[in-house]
Design a protein around this motif. Structure first.
Motif, mmCIF file in Angstrom:
data_model
loop_
_atom_site.group_PDB
_atom_site.id
_atom_site.type_symbol
_atom_site.label_atom_id
_atom_site.label_comp_id
_atom_site.label_asym_id
_atom_site.label_seq_id
_atom_site.Cartn_x
_atom_site.Cartn_y
_atom_site.Cartn_z
ATOM 1 N N ILE A 229 0.817 -1.226 0.008
ATOM 2 C CA ILE A 229 0.091 -0.102 0.085
ATOM 3 C C ILE A 229 1.007 1.209 -0.076
ATOM 4 C CG2 ILE A 229 -1.885 1.160 1.342
ATOM 5 C CD1 ILE A 229 -2.811 -1.474 0.312
ATOM 6 N N ILE A 230 0.534 2.308 -1.068
ATOM 7 C CA ILE A 230 1.330 3.549 -1.261
ATOM 8 C C ILE A 230 0.423 4.469 -0.979
ATOM 9 C CG2 ILE A 230 2.882 4.989 -2.427
ATOM 10 C CD1 ILE A 230 4.228 2.301 -3.559
ATOM 11 N N GLY A 231 0.600 5.307 -0.017
ATOM 12 C CA GLY A 231 -0.373 6.351 0.165
ATOM 13 C C GLY A 231 -1.845 6.146 0.221
ATOM 14 N N GLY A 232 -2.009 5.235 1.035
ATOM 15 C CA GLY A 232 -3.405 4.457 1.274
ATOM 16 C C GLY A 232 -3.899 4.090 0.232
ATOM 17 N N LYS A 233 -3.333 3.650 -0.832
ATOM 18 C CA LYS A 233 -3.920 3.050 -2.040
ATOM 19 C C LYS A 233 -3.162 1.822 -2.381
ATOM 20 C CE LYS A 233 -5.702 7.392 -3.687
ATOM 21 N NZ LYS A 233 -5.748 8.423 -5.173
ATOM 22 N N VAL A 234 -3.868 0.837 -3.103
ATOM 23 C CA VAL A 234 -3.163 -0.328 -3.692
ATOM 24 C C VAL A 234 -2.430 0.008 -4.976
ATOM 25 C CG1 VAL A 234 -4.753 -1.777 -2.654
ATOM 26 C CG2 VAL A 234 -5.152 -0.975 -5.056
ATOM 27 N N VAL A 235 -1.357 -0.485 -5.126
ATOM 28 C CA VAL A 235 -0.463 -0.097 -6.283
ATOM 29 C C VAL A 235 -1.149 -0.966 -7.562
ATOM 30 C CG1 VAL A 235 1.884 -0.488 -7.357
ATOM 31 C CG2 VAL A 235 1.591 -0.051 -4.740
ATOM 32 N N ARG A 236 -1.754 -1.932 -7.440
ATOM 33 C CA ARG A 236 -1.902 -2.545 -8.745
ATOM 34 C C ARG A 236 -3.340 -3.581 -8.422
ATOM 35 N NH1 ARG A 236 -0.163 -3.212 -14.061
ATOM 36 N NH2 ARG A 236 -1.100 -5.128 -14.956
ATOM 37 N N GLY A 237 -4.232 -3.647 -9.167
ATOM 38 C CA GLY A 237 -5.320 -4.873 -8.759
ATOM 39 C C GLY A 237 -6.386 -4.304 -7.738
ATOM 40 N N MET A 238 -7.057 -5.215 -7.192
ATOM 41 C CA MET A 238 -7.946 -5.005 -6.314
ATOM 42 C C MET A 238 -7.855 -5.535 -4.888
ATOM 43 S SD MET A 238 -8.849 -5.309 -9.668
ATOM 44 C CE MET A 238 -9.573 -7.294 -9.808
ATOM 45 N N ALA A 239 -6.619 -5.327 -4.370
ATOM 46 C CA ALA A 239 -6.213 -5.896 -3.108
ATOM 47 C C ALA A 239 -7.095 -5.075 -1.922
ATOM 48 C CB ALA A 239 -4.620 -5.769 -2.593
ATOM 49 N N ASP A 240 -7.346 -4.076 -2.304
ATOM 50 C CA ASP A 240 -8.207 -3.289 -1.272
ATOM 51 C C ASP A 240 -9.546 -4.081 -1.002
ATOM 52 O OD1 ASP A 240 -9.106 -2.757 -3.960
ATOM 53 O OD2 ASP A 240 -9.566 -0.670 -3.482
ATOM 54 N N ALA A 241 -9.981 -4.456 -2.281
ATOM 55 C CA ALA A 241 -11.333 -5.243 -1.817
ATOM 56 C C ALA A 241 -11.123 -6.515 -0.977
ATOM 57 C CB ALA A 241 -11.887 -5.731 -3.287
ATOM 58 N N THR A 244 -10.700 -5.515 2.533
ATOM 59 C CA THR A 244 -12.028 -5.014 3.252
ATOM 60 C C THR A 244 -12.741 -6.337 3.569
ATOM 61 O OG1 THR A 244 -12.141 -2.994 2.065
ATOM 62 C CG2 THR A 244 -14.255 -3.711 2.635
ATOM 63 N N ALA A 245 -12.664 -7.354 2.804
ATOM 64 C CA ALA A 245 -13.259 -8.525 3.029
ATOM 65 C C ALA A 245 -12.937 -9.230 4.327
ATOM 66 C CB ALA A 245 -13.086 -9.632 2.012
ATOM 67 N N ILE A 246 -11.651 -8.976 4.784
ATOM 68 C CA ILE A 246 -11.256 -9.674 6.243
ATOM 69 C C ILE A 246 -11.209 -8.628 7.100
ATOM 70 C CG2 ILE A 246 -10.095 -11.260 4.609
ATOM 71 C CD1 ILE A 246 -7.291 -10.129 5.616
ATOM 72 N N GLY A 247 -11.756 -7.409 6.893
ATOM 73 C CA GLY A 247 -11.717 -6.667 8.000
ATOM 74 C C GLY A 247 -10.569 -5.534 8.373
ATOM 75 N N VAL A 248 -9.603 -5.470 7.188
ATOM 76 C CA VAL A 248 -8.413 -4.800 7.477
ATOM 77 C C VAL A 248 -8.454 -3.584 6.636
ATOM 78 C CG1 VAL A 248 -5.851 -4.757 6.871
ATOM 79 C CG2 VAL A 248 -7.006 -6.891 7.895
ATOM 80 N N GLU A 249 -8.208 -2.397 7.026
ATOM 81 C CA GLU A 249 -8.029 -1.243 6.522
ATOM 82 C C GLU A 249 -6.970 -1.302 5.313
ATOM 83 O OE1 GLU A 249 -7.319 3.562 7.300
ATOM 84 O OE2 GLU A 249 -7.445 2.126 8.942
ATOM 85 N N THR A 250 -7.427 -0.412 4.138
ATOM 86 C CA THR A 250 -6.467 -0.346 3.042
ATOM 87 C C THR A 250 -5.445 0.728 3.456
ATOM 88 O OG1 THR A 250 -8.048 -1.134 1.490
ATOM 89 C CG2 THR A 250 -5.995 0.004 0.695
#
Length: 314
Positions: A229-241, A244-250
Protein backbone atom coordinates in the motif's frame (compact mmCIF):
# COMPACT_ATOMS: atom_id res chain seq x y z
CA UNK A 1 24.03 -14.46 1.10
CA UNK A 2 20.84 -16.51 1.01
CA UNK A 3 17.56 -14.66 0.41
CA UNK A 4 14.12 -16.25 0.38
CA UNK A 5 11.12 -14.32 -0.91
CA UNK A 6 7.46 -15.13 -0.38
CA UNK A 7 5.69 -13.75 -3.42
CA UNK A 8 2.84 -13.77 -5.88
CA UNK A 9 1.41 -11.64 -8.64
CA UNK A 10 2.86 -8.69 -10.51
CA UNK A 11 4.24 -7.00 -7.39
CA UNK A 12 6.11 -10.15 -6.46
CA UNK A 13 7.45 -10.56 -9.98
CA UNK A 14 8.74 -6.99 -10.11
CA UNK A 15 10.38 -7.27 -6.71
CA UNK A 16 12.12 -10.56 -7.51
CA UNK A 17 13.41 -9.15 -10.79
CA UNK A 18 14.82 -6.19 -8.86
CA UNK A 19 16.35 -8.46 -6.23
CA UNK A 20 18.12 -10.47 -8.91
CA UNK A 21 19.51 -7.24 -10.38
CA UNK A 22 20.60 -6.03 -6.94
CA UNK A 23 22.55 -9.23 -6.28
CA UNK A 24 23.92 -9.71 -9.79
CA UNK A 25 27.59 -10.70 -9.77
CA UNK A 26 27.51 -11.93 -6.18
CA UNK A 27 27.38 -15.51 -4.94
CA UNK A 28 23.95 -14.91 -3.41
CA UNK A 29 21.27 -17.60 -3.59
CA UNK A 30 17.70 -16.49 -4.22
CA UNK A 31 14.73 -18.76 -3.57
CA UNK A 32 11.19 -17.64 -4.31
CA UNK A 33 8.32 -19.43 -2.58
CA UNK A 34 5.35 -18.72 -4.83
CA UNK A 35 1.64 -18.62 -4.06
CA UNK A 36 -0.32 -21.39 -5.78
CA UNK A 37 -3.76 -20.44 -4.45
CA UNK A 38 -4.51 -18.74 -7.79
CA UNK A 39 -4.09 -22.05 -9.64
CA UNK A 40 -6.95 -23.69 -11.50
CA UNK A 41 -7.98 -26.32 -14.00
CA UNK A 42 -9.50 -24.86 -17.17
CA UNK A 43 -10.33 -26.63 -20.42
CA UNK A 44 -8.43 -29.68 -19.20
CA UNK A 45 -5.14 -27.91 -18.46
CA UNK A 46 -3.56 -26.75 -15.20
CA UNK A 47 -2.82 -23.05 -14.87
CA UNK A 48 -0.42 -21.57 -12.29
CA UNK A 49 -0.72 -17.80 -12.82
CA UNK A 50 1.70 -16.63 -10.13
CA UNK A 51 4.40 -19.17 -10.97
CA UNK A 52 4.15 -18.22 -14.61
CA UNK A 53 4.09 -14.45 -13.99
CA UNK A 54 7.32 -14.61 -12.02
CA UNK A 55 8.91 -17.04 -14.49
CA UNK A 56 8.05 -14.87 -17.51
CA UNK A 57 9.21 -11.67 -15.81
CA UNK A 58 12.59 -13.17 -14.89
CA UNK A 59 12.95 -14.62 -18.38
CA UNK A 60 12.15 -11.23 -19.94
CA UNK A 61 9.30 -12.65 -22.02
CA UNK A 62 6.37 -11.19 -20.06
CA UNK A 63 3.80 -8.80 -21.47
CA UNK A 64 4.63 -5.57 -19.65
CA UNK A 65 1.60 -3.75 -21.12
CA UNK A 66 -1.06 -6.12 -19.79
CA UNK A 67 0.97 -7.16 -16.75
CA UNK A 68 0.34 -10.86 -17.33
CA UNK A 69 1.05 -13.52 -19.95
CA UNK A 70 3.69 -13.57 -22.67
CA UNK A 71 4.86 -10.76 -24.92
CA UNK A 72 3.86 -11.03 -28.56
CA UNK A 73 0.88 -13.24 -27.82
CA UNK A 74 -1.77 -14.42 -30.23
CA UNK A 75 -5.14 -15.74 -29.09
CA UNK A 76 -6.32 -18.12 -31.80
CA UNK A 77 -6.88 -21.02 -29.42
CA UNK A 78 -8.97 -18.89 -27.05
CA UNK A 79 -11.03 -17.69 -30.02
CA UNK A 80 -11.63 -21.30 -31.02
CA UNK A 81 -12.60 -22.30 -27.48
CA UNK A 82 -15.16 -19.50 -27.44
CA UNK A 83 -16.51 -20.73 -30.78
CA UNK A 84 -17.03 -24.13 -29.17
CA UNK A 85 -18.56 -22.50 -26.07
CA UNK A 86 -15.83 -24.16 -24.01
CA UNK A 87 -13.88 -22.87 -21.04
CA UNK A 88 -14.49 -19.37 -19.72
CA UNK A 89 -15.11 -16.87 -22.55
CA UNK A 90 -13.97 -14.00 -20.31
CA UNK A 91 -10.68 -15.71 -19.39
CA UNK A 92 -8.28 -15.42 -22.31
CA UNK A 93 -5.38 -17.84 -22.66
CA UNK A 94 -2.67 -16.66 -25.03
CA UNK A 95 -1.28 -19.28 -27.39
CA UNK A 96 2.28 -19.07 -26.03
CA UNK A 97 0.99 -19.14 -22.48
CA UNK A 98 -1.16 -22.14 -23.33
CA UNK A 99 1.97 -23.96 -24.44
CA UNK A 100 3.26 -23.65 -20.86
CA UNK A 101 -0.02 -24.95 -19.46
CA UNK A 102 -0.05 -27.91 -21.84
CA UNK A 103 3.53 -28.80 -20.94
CA UNK A 104 2.70 -28.59 -17.23
CA UNK A 105 -0.41 -30.74 -17.63
CA UNK A 106 1.48 -33.38 -19.58
CA UNK A 107 4.18 -33.55 -16.90
CA UNK A 108 1.52 -33.87 -14.20
CA UNK A 109 0.04 -36.81 -16.08
CA UNK A 110 3.54 -38.30 -16.29
CA UNK A 111 3.70 -38.19 -12.50
CA UNK A 112 5.85 -35.11 -11.86
CA UNK A 113 5.08 -32.92 -8.85
CA UNK A 114 4.52 -29.19 -9.01
CA UNK A 115 7.95 -28.69 -7.45
CA UNK A 116 9.61 -30.78 -10.16
CA UNK A 117 7.64 -28.95 -12.83
CA UNK A 118 8.67 -25.53 -11.48
CA UNK A 119 12.30 -26.64 -11.65
CA UNK A 120 11.83 -27.85 -15.23
CA UNK A 121 10.09 -24.63 -16.28
CA UNK A 122 12.82 -22.55 -14.65
CA UNK A 123 15.53 -24.40 -16.55
CA UNK A 124 14.40 -23.08 -19.94
CA UNK A 125 15.78 -19.59 -19.32
CA UNK A 126 18.66 -18.33 -17.13
CA UNK A 127 16.28 -16.88 -14.53
CA UNK A 128 18.88 -16.80 -11.74
CA UNK A 129 16.56 -17.89 -8.92
CA UNK A 130 15.03 -21.09 -7.60
CA UNK A 131 11.24 -21.14 -7.91
CA UNK A 132 9.31 -23.26 -5.41
CA UNK A 133 5.53 -23.64 -5.23
CA UNK A 134 4.27 -23.17 -1.69
CA UNK A 135 2.95 -26.74 -1.72
CA UNK A 136 2.56 -29.67 -4.10
CA UNK A 137 -1.09 -29.99 -3.04
CA UNK A 138 -3.92 -28.34 -4.98
CA UNK A 139 -5.46 -25.74 -2.65
CA UNK A 140 -7.10 -23.30 -5.06
CA UNK A 141 -8.54 -20.13 -3.52
CA UNK A 142 -12.31 -19.88 -3.31
CA UNK A 143 -14.17 -16.66 -2.59
CA UNK A 144 -17.30 -16.77 -0.46
CA UNK A 145 -19.47 -13.92 -1.72
CA UNK A 146 -22.34 -12.05 -0.10
CA UNK A 147 -25.08 -14.60 -0.85
CA UNK A 148 -22.91 -17.52 0.36
CA UNK A 149 -21.97 -18.69 -3.14
CA UNK A 150 -18.42 -19.85 -3.66
CA UNK A 151 -16.51 -18.66 -6.71
CA UNK A 152 -13.05 -19.66 -7.82
CA UNK A 153 -10.76 -16.73 -7.13
CA UNK A 154 -10.07 -16.25 -10.84
CA UNK A 155 -13.77 -15.87 -11.59
CA UNK A 156 -14.21 -13.31 -8.81
CA UNK A 157 -11.02 -11.45 -9.80
CA UNK A 158 -11.06 -11.63 -13.60
CA UNK A 159 -14.73 -11.88 -14.53
CA UNK A 160 -16.24 -9.74 -11.78
CA UNK A 161 -13.17 -7.53 -11.16
CA UNK A 162 -13.74 -7.98 -7.40
CA UNK A 163 -16.99 -5.98 -7.62
CA UNK A 164 -19.02 -8.78 -6.01
CA UNK A 165 -18.78 -8.29 -2.26
CA UNK A 166 -16.56 -10.96 -0.73
CA UNK A 167 -17.15 -12.30 2.77
CA UNK A 168 -14.20 -14.69 3.04
CA UNK A 169 -11.36 -16.39 1.18
CA UNK A 170 -10.83 -20.11 1.62
CA UNK A 171 -8.33 -22.70 0.42
CA UNK A 172 -10.10 -26.05 0.74
CA UNK A 173 -7.71 -28.81 1.75
CA UNK A 174 -4.95 -26.51 2.95
CA UNK A 175 -5.18 -27.91 6.48
CA UNK A 176 -3.77 -31.21 5.23
CA UNK A 177 -1.25 -29.67 2.81
CA UNK A 178 2.47 -29.62 3.53
CA UNK A 179 5.13 -27.21 2.32
CA UNK A 180 6.70 -28.23 -0.98
CA UNK A 181 10.11 -29.91 -0.66
CA UNK A 182 12.73 -27.27 0.09
CA UNK A 183 10.34 -24.57 1.31
CA UNK A 184 10.97 -24.97 5.03
CA UNK A 185 14.73 -25.25 4.51
CA UNK A 186 14.71 -22.15 2.26
CA UNK A 187 13.01 -20.15 5.01
CA UNK A 188 14.98 -21.38 8.01
CA UNK A 189 18.30 -21.35 6.14
CA UNK A 190 17.99 -17.84 4.70
CA UNK A 191 19.92 -14.84 5.97
CA UNK A 192 16.79 -12.83 5.32
CA UNK A 193 13.22 -13.72 4.37
CA UNK A 194 11.28 -11.05 2.48
CA UNK A 195 7.52 -10.78 2.17
CA UNK A 196 7.22 -9.15 -1.24
CA UNK A 197 4.76 -6.29 -1.86
CA UNK A 198 2.18 -8.79 -3.05
CA UNK A 199 -1.51 -9.01 -2.15
CA UNK A 200 -1.49 -9.76 1.61
CA UNK A 201 -4.73 -11.74 1.47
CA UNK A 202 -4.66 -13.91 -1.65
CA UNK A 203 -0.94 -14.00 -2.52
CA UNK A 204 0.95 -14.02 0.79
CA UNK A 205 -1.99 -15.28 2.86
CA UNK A 206 -2.18 -18.76 1.29
CA UNK A 207 1.58 -19.26 1.66
CA UNK A 208 1.41 -18.45 5.36
CA UNK A 209 -1.62 -20.74 5.71
CA UNK A 210 0.27 -23.85 4.60
CA UNK A 211 0.90 -25.81 7.83
CA UNK A 212 4.57 -25.54 8.76
CA UNK A 213 5.32 -22.25 7.01
CA UNK A 214 4.62 -19.98 9.97
CA UNK A 215 6.63 -22.34 12.19
CA UNK A 216 9.53 -22.07 9.75
CA UNK A 217 9.25 -18.27 9.78
CA UNK A 218 9.41 -18.34 13.57
CA UNK A 219 12.84 -19.98 13.19
CA UNK A 220 14.06 -17.65 10.43
CA UNK A 221 17.05 -15.37 10.96
CA UNK A 222 15.26 -12.18 9.92
CA UNK A 223 11.95 -11.38 8.23
CA UNK A 224 11.30 -8.13 6.36
CA UNK A 225 7.99 -7.10 4.86
CA UNK A 226 7.33 -4.50 2.17
CA UNK A 227 4.08 -2.58 2.14
CA UNK A 228 1.88 -3.17 -0.92
CA UNK A 229 0.00 0.00 0.00
CA UNK A 230 1.41 3.39 -1.02
CA UNK A 231 -0.26 6.59 0.07
CA UNK A 232 -3.30 4.70 1.32
CA UNK A 233 -3.93 3.05 -2.05
CA UNK A 234 -3.18 -0.30 -3.64
CA UNK A 235 -0.48 -0.20 -6.27
CA UNK A 236 -2.18 -2.58 -8.67
CA UNK A 237 -5.24 -4.78 -8.81
CA UNK A 238 -8.05 -4.96 -6.26
CA UNK A 239 -6.21 -5.81 -3.06
CA UNK A 240 -8.34 -3.22 -1.27
CA UNK A 241 -11.43 -5.37 -1.88
CA UNK A 242 -9.58 -8.36 -0.41
CA UNK A 243 -8.49 -6.40 2.66
CA UNK A 244 -11.99 -5.05 3.21
CA UNK A 245 -13.41 -8.56 3.09
CA UNK A 246 -11.24 -9.66 6.02
CA UNK A 247 -11.78 -6.46 7.99
CA UNK A 248 -8.40 -4.82 7.36
CA UNK A 249 -8.16 -1.15 6.40
CA UNK A 250 -6.39 -0.31 3.15
CA UNK A 251 -3.41 1.37 4.78
CA UNK A 252 0.24 0.48 5.24
CA UNK A 253 0.03 0.40 9.03
CA UNK A 254 -3.07 -1.81 9.02
CA UNK A 255 -1.38 -4.33 6.74
CA UNK A 256 1.65 -4.35 9.05
CA UNK A 257 -0.60 -5.17 12.00
CA UNK A 258 -2.34 -7.83 9.91
CA UNK A 259 0.99 -9.60 9.46
CA UNK A 260 2.06 -8.89 13.03
CA UNK A 261 5.45 -8.66 14.72
CA UNK A 262 7.36 -11.88 15.35
CA UNK A 263 7.90 -10.68 18.91
CA UNK A 264 4.09 -10.85 19.34
CA UNK A 265 3.52 -14.10 17.46
CA UNK A 266 3.28 -12.55 13.99
CA UNK A 267 5.70 -12.94 11.09
CA UNK A 268 7.67 -9.68 10.69
CA UNK A 269 10.78 -8.14 12.23
CA UNK A 270 10.97 -5.07 9.97
CA UNK A 271 8.37 -3.24 7.89
CA UNK A 272 9.21 -1.03 4.91
CA UNK A 273 6.87 1.92 4.47
CA UNK A 274 6.60 4.17 1.43
CA UNK A 275 7.78 7.76 1.67
CA UNK A 276 4.17 8.77 1.03
CA UNK A 277 3.21 7.02 4.29
CA UNK A 278 6.03 8.38 6.45
CA UNK A 279 3.51 9.95 8.83
CA UNK A 280 2.44 6.43 9.89
CA UNK A 281 5.93 5.49 11.06
CA UNK A 282 5.89 7.19 14.50
CA UNK A 283 2.75 5.35 15.61
CA UNK A 284 4.13 1.99 14.52
CA UNK A 285 7.45 2.73 16.19
CA UNK A 286 5.59 3.55 19.40
CA UNK A 287 3.96 0.12 19.12
CA UNK A 288 7.41 -1.48 19.00
CA UNK A 289 7.81 -1.88 15.25
CA UNK A 290 11.12 -1.62 13.42
CA UNK A 291 10.02 0.63 10.56
CA UNK A 292 12.06 1.91 7.63
CA UNK A 293 10.74 4.57 5.25
CA UNK A 294 11.93 3.97 1.70
CA UNK A 295 10.90 4.66 -1.92
CA UNK A 296 8.63 1.72 -2.79
CA UNK A 297 7.61 2.42 -6.39
CA UNK A 298 9.04 -0.24 -8.73
CA UNK A 299 8.47 1.55 -12.03
CA UNK A 300 11.65 0.08 -13.53
CA UNK A 301 14.30 -2.51 -12.70
CA UNK A 302 16.67 0.04 -11.18
CA UNK A 303 14.07 1.27 -8.70
CA UNK A 304 13.07 -2.31 -7.90
CA UNK A 305 16.74 -3.14 -7.29
CA UNK A 306 17.07 -0.16 -4.96
CA UNK A 307 14.06 -1.37 -3.01
CA UNK A 308 15.46 -4.90 -2.88
CA UNK A 309 18.75 -3.63 -1.46
CA UNK A 310 16.86 -1.71 1.18
CA UNK A 311 14.90 -4.83 2.11
CA UNK A 312 17.81 -7.22 2.46
CA UNK A 313 20.01 -4.76 4.35
CA UNK A 314 17.34 -3.53 6.76
Amino acid sequence: MRVTVLAGGVGGARFVRGLRAALEGSDAEITVVVNTGDDLWLSGVRLQPDIDSILYALAGVNDTERGWGRAGETERVSDELRAWDAGWPWFTLGDLDLGTHLARTGWLRDGLTYTQIAERLGSRWPIGVRLLPMTDSEVDTQVVVEDGTRLHFQEWWTRHRATVLARAFENPGIESAVPAPGVVEAITGADVVVLAPSNPVVSIGPILAVPGVREAIADAARVVGISPIIGGKVVRGMADACLTAIGVETSADAVARHYGRRADGGVLDTWLLAEEDADLAPVLIDEGWDVRVRPLWMSDVERAATLARAAITS
